[in-house]
Motif scaffolding. Structure first.
Motif, short mmCIF file in Angstrom:
data_model
loop_
_atom_site.label_atom_id
_atom_site.label_comp_id
_atom_site.label_asym_id
_atom_site.label_seq_id
_atom_site.Cartn_x
_atom_site.Cartn_y
_atom_site.Cartn_z
N GLY A 162 -4.84 1.90 13.09
CA GLY A 162 -4.98 0.48 12.78
C GLY A 162 -3.92 -0.35 13.44
N GLU A 163 -4.30 -1.06 14.47
CA GLU A 163 -3.34 -1.85 15.25
C GLU A 163 -3.11 -3.23 14.66
OE1 GLU A 163 -2.13 -0.90 18.59
OE2 GLU A 163 -2.79 1.13 18.12
N GLY A 164 -4.05 -3.72 13.83
CA GLY A 164 -3.95 -5.08 13.31
C GLY A 164 -3.09 -5.16 12.06
N LYS A 165 -3.19 -6.29 11.37
CA LYS A 165 -2.42 -6.50 10.15
C LYS A 165 -2.92 -5.56 9.04
CE LYS A 165 -1.68 -11.42 11.10
NZ LYS A 165 -1.92 -12.81 10.60
N PRO A 166 -1.99 -4.98 8.29
CA PRO A 166 -2.40 -4.11 7.19
C PRO A 166 -3.22 -4.86 6.15
CG PRO A 166 -0.05 -3.86 7.67
CD PRO A 166 -0.53 -5.05 8.44
N HIS A 167 -4.14 -4.14 5.52
CA HIS A 167 -4.95 -4.68 4.44
C HIS A 167 -4.36 -4.20 3.11
CE1 HIS A 167 -7.67 -5.19 7.81
NE2 HIS A 167 -8.51 -5.88 7.05
N TRP A 168 -3.81 -5.15 2.35
CA TRP A 168 -3.19 -4.83 1.07
C TRP A 168 -4.11 -5.23 -0.08
CZ3 TRP A 168 1.48 -2.52 -0.19
CH2 TRP A 168 2.34 -2.25 0.89
N VAL A 169 -4.13 -4.38 -1.12
CA VAL A 169 -4.70 -4.79 -2.39
C VAL A 169 -3.52 -5.15 -3.29
CG1 VAL A 169 -6.77 -3.43 -2.06
CG2 VAL A 169 -4.83 -2.40 -3.24
N SER A 170 -3.68 -5.12 -4.59
CA SER A 170 -2.64 -5.60 -5.48
C SER A 170 -1.29 -4.92 -5.27
CB SER A 170 -3.08 -5.45 -6.93
OG SER A 170 -3.45 -4.11 -7.20
N HIS A 171 -1.30 -3.60 -5.08
CA HIS A 171 -0.01 -2.91 -5.02
C HIS A 171 0.03 -1.75 -4.02
CE1 HIS A 171 -1.69 0.35 -7.59
NE2 HIS A 171 -2.38 -0.63 -8.11
N PHE A 172 -0.94 -1.63 -3.13
CA PHE A 172 -0.85 -0.62 -2.09
C PHE A 172 -1.69 -1.03 -0.88
CE2 PHE A 172 -4.47 0.72 -4.68
CZ PHE A 172 -5.42 1.10 -3.75
N LYS A 173 -1.36 -0.42 0.24
CA LYS A 173 -2.05 -0.69 1.50
C LYS A 173 -3.18 0.32 1.67
CE LYS A 173 0.03 0.57 5.26
NZ LYS A 173 0.99 0.65 6.38
N VAL A 174 -4.38 -0.16 1.98
CA VAL A 174 -5.50 0.75 2.15
C VAL A 174 -5.54 1.26 3.59
CG1 VAL A 174 -6.89 -0.28 0.32
CG2 VAL A 174 -7.09 -1.16 2.65
N PRO A 175 -5.89 2.52 3.80
CA PRO A 175 -6.00 3.05 5.16
C PRO A 175 -7.24 2.51 5.86
CG PRO A 175 -6.71 4.70 3.58
CD PRO A 175 -6.20 3.54 2.78
N HIS A 176 -7.15 2.36 7.18
CA HIS A 176 -8.32 1.93 7.94
C HIS A 176 -9.36 3.05 8.00
CE1 HIS A 176 -5.13 -0.78 9.40
NE2 HIS A 176 -6.09 -1.65 9.50
N ALA A 177 -8.90 4.26 8.13
CA ALA A 177 -9.79 5.43 8.14
C ALA A 177 -8.93 6.64 7.79
CB ALA A 177 -10.44 5.61 9.50
N ASN A 178 -9.38 7.40 6.81
CA ASN A 178 -8.60 8.57 6.38
C ASN A 178 -9.54 9.52 5.64
OD1 ASN A 178 -5.96 9.88 6.17
ND2 ASN A 178 -6.17 9.56 3.97
N GLU A 179 -10.32 10.26 6.40
CA GLU A 179 -11.33 11.13 5.78
C GLU A 179 -11.33 12.50 6.46
OE1 GLU A 179 -15.06 9.44 4.73
OE2 GLU A 179 -14.36 7.38 4.94
N ILE A 180 -11.82 13.48 5.73
CA ILE A 180 -12.08 14.81 6.27
C ILE A 180 -13.59 14.98 6.36
CG2 ILE A 180 -11.94 17.29 5.88
CD1 ILE A 180 -9.27 16.20 6.63
N LEU A 181 -14.07 15.35 7.51
CA LEU A 181 -15.49 15.61 7.72
C LEU A 181 -15.71 17.11 7.77
CD1 LEU A 181 -17.94 13.75 9.99
CD2 LEU A 181 -17.88 16.24 10.11
N ILE A 182 -16.60 17.61 6.92
CA ILE A 182 -16.99 19.02 6.90
C ILE A 182 -18.40 19.14 7.48
CG2 ILE A 182 -17.46 21.04 5.45
CD1 ILE A 182 -14.58 20.31 5.34
N ARG A 183 -18.57 20.01 8.46
CA ARG A 183 -19.91 20.24 9.03
C ARG A 183 -20.25 21.72 8.89
NH1 ARG A 183 -20.95 17.66 14.74
NH2 ARG A 183 -19.43 19.23 15.43
#
Length: 376
Positions: free
Chosen positions: A15-36
């Motif tokens: 995430g190169e842009g400005k962080p997205h904050w909610v009330s008390h933490f910053k949400v990740p732009h993408a943070n997942e595990i993909l199982i195939r």
């Protein structure tokens, strides 16, 4: 049928842009595990595990033996496989290997989703039909109005006008990060821009009961469709029940739970009107179907958290299904924008599910290369 191949990818975006904050933490732009998973009949299925914390504990579990428990299993028996993986959370072997409960909960969910994708493909049916086929279109809303540096009321208005121009019709705004008066001012600005369209309010567990009680009175003129996760985590089930008795605004929650039993407690205590579980964080489709049925029997609506294209099958399959959450801004969630070659069509506030079997989603090799690091 047997699973003969397990692949896993860590999906991340710095995430190169400005962080997205909610009330008390910053949400990740993408943070997942993909199982195939691949079967001996050549059928592939995939699932996702979402986490707002580091993926490293999940990667450790996958690399140190969990995949060996998946290999050879029958994907057409998801109850059995899910139980065998989830039950590791209370077994000594997990402690010996350094496997955390959260990692096991997440990965058992992703594996379960992949199995159901295979089941749908083997049956040549989309999952929403296997889950009941209540409808083939579901409403969606846009989560927006995050806190960002330099984002005041004028910039907030610009954001809402942009979303309206894109054709979106329902909106959920973040609050809890400023004083109550400042947050009400932000919501009033949003309401002025969107008119009488649906506006949901998400506190992300920031308020104490006294503040929440004051807030519901101040919110009444804004007419929110719901108030989401208003209370701090320490006593949120009991306090949410008390708050629900003090307001006519529907209260929602469930995404921050780690188990089906935690969601059941919210329903049992009559604390919420809408349940927002996340099958990519716990339960998978095996658990999500049970929660949807429980909601139907208790007159509670289902509005799952995150991953609209996956959760749409649960919402479309059940009479309790209400709506899905969408993130059309790639700077907030690039995976929704890029992970699939054939995302469902969204138009006039509705999402039309694909008729392809299983999840009906084709992974983008380009996106896997861009965001993914193969673990195994």
């Amino acid at each position: 049928m047997k699973i003969v191949k397990v692949e896993a990818f860590s999906l991340r975006d710095k995430g190169e842009g400005k962080p997205h904050w909610v009330s008390h933490f910053k949400v990740p732009h993408a943070n997942e595990i993909l199982i195939r998973l691949t079967t001996d009949e050549g059928i592939e299925g995939f699932g996702l595990a979402t986490s707002y914390t580091s993926n490293e504990p999940l990667i450790h579990v996958l690399k140190t033996g969990l995949s060996e428990m998946i290999l050879g299993a029958d994907p057409l028996t998801p109850e059995r496989l899910y139980h065998s993986l989830f039950s590791l959370t209370w077994q000594r072997a997990s402690a010996e290997k350094g496997w955390t409960k959260e990692a096991l909960v997440r990965l058992s969910a992703a594996t379960d989703i992949a199995c159901w994708d295979i089941i749908g493909k083997a049956a040549k049916m989309p999952l929403y039909k296997l889950f009941g086929g209540w409808r083939d279109e579901v409403p969606y809303y846009v989560t927006c109005a995050y806190y960002q540096d330099g984002k005041g009321i004028p910039e907030l208005r610009d954001e809402m006008y942009k979303l309206l121009d894109q054709g979106h019709t329902r909106f959920k705004a973040k609050v809890g990060g400023l004083s109550l008066g400042e947050d009400i001012e932000r919501l009033e600005a949003i309401r002025e821009v969107i008119g009488d369209r649906d506006l949901m309010v998400d506190v992300n567990r920031a308020w104490d009961l006294r503040t929440a009680t004051q807030a519901v009175r101040m919110l009444e003129p804004i007419k929110p469709r719901w108030l989401e996760e208003p209370l701090r985590w320490t006593d949120d089930r009991h306090e949410t029940t008390l708050l629900a008795q003090r307001t006519h605004i529907p209260i929602t929650g469930g995404e921050s739970e780690m188990t089906l039993e935690g969601c059941r407690a919210f329903i049992d205590e009559r604390a919420i009107s809408v349940l927002q579980f996340d099958v990519t964080m716990f339960g998978g489709f095996t658990g999500g179907r049970k929660l949807a049925a429980l909601c139907e029997l208790n007159h509670v609506d289902v509005a799952p958290h995150h991953d609209a294209y996956i959760h749409a099958h649960i919402v479309a399959g059940s009479p309790a299904g209400l709506i899905v959450e969408s993130f059309p801004d790639p700077s907030r969630d690039p995976l929704q924008a890029e992970l699939f070659e054939n995302p469902p069509i969204t138009r006039n506030g509705t999402l039309k599910l694909n008729d392809e079997p299983g999840l009906g989603l084709m992974l983008s090799d380009r996106a896997l290369e861009k965001f993914g690091t193969q673990i195994m």
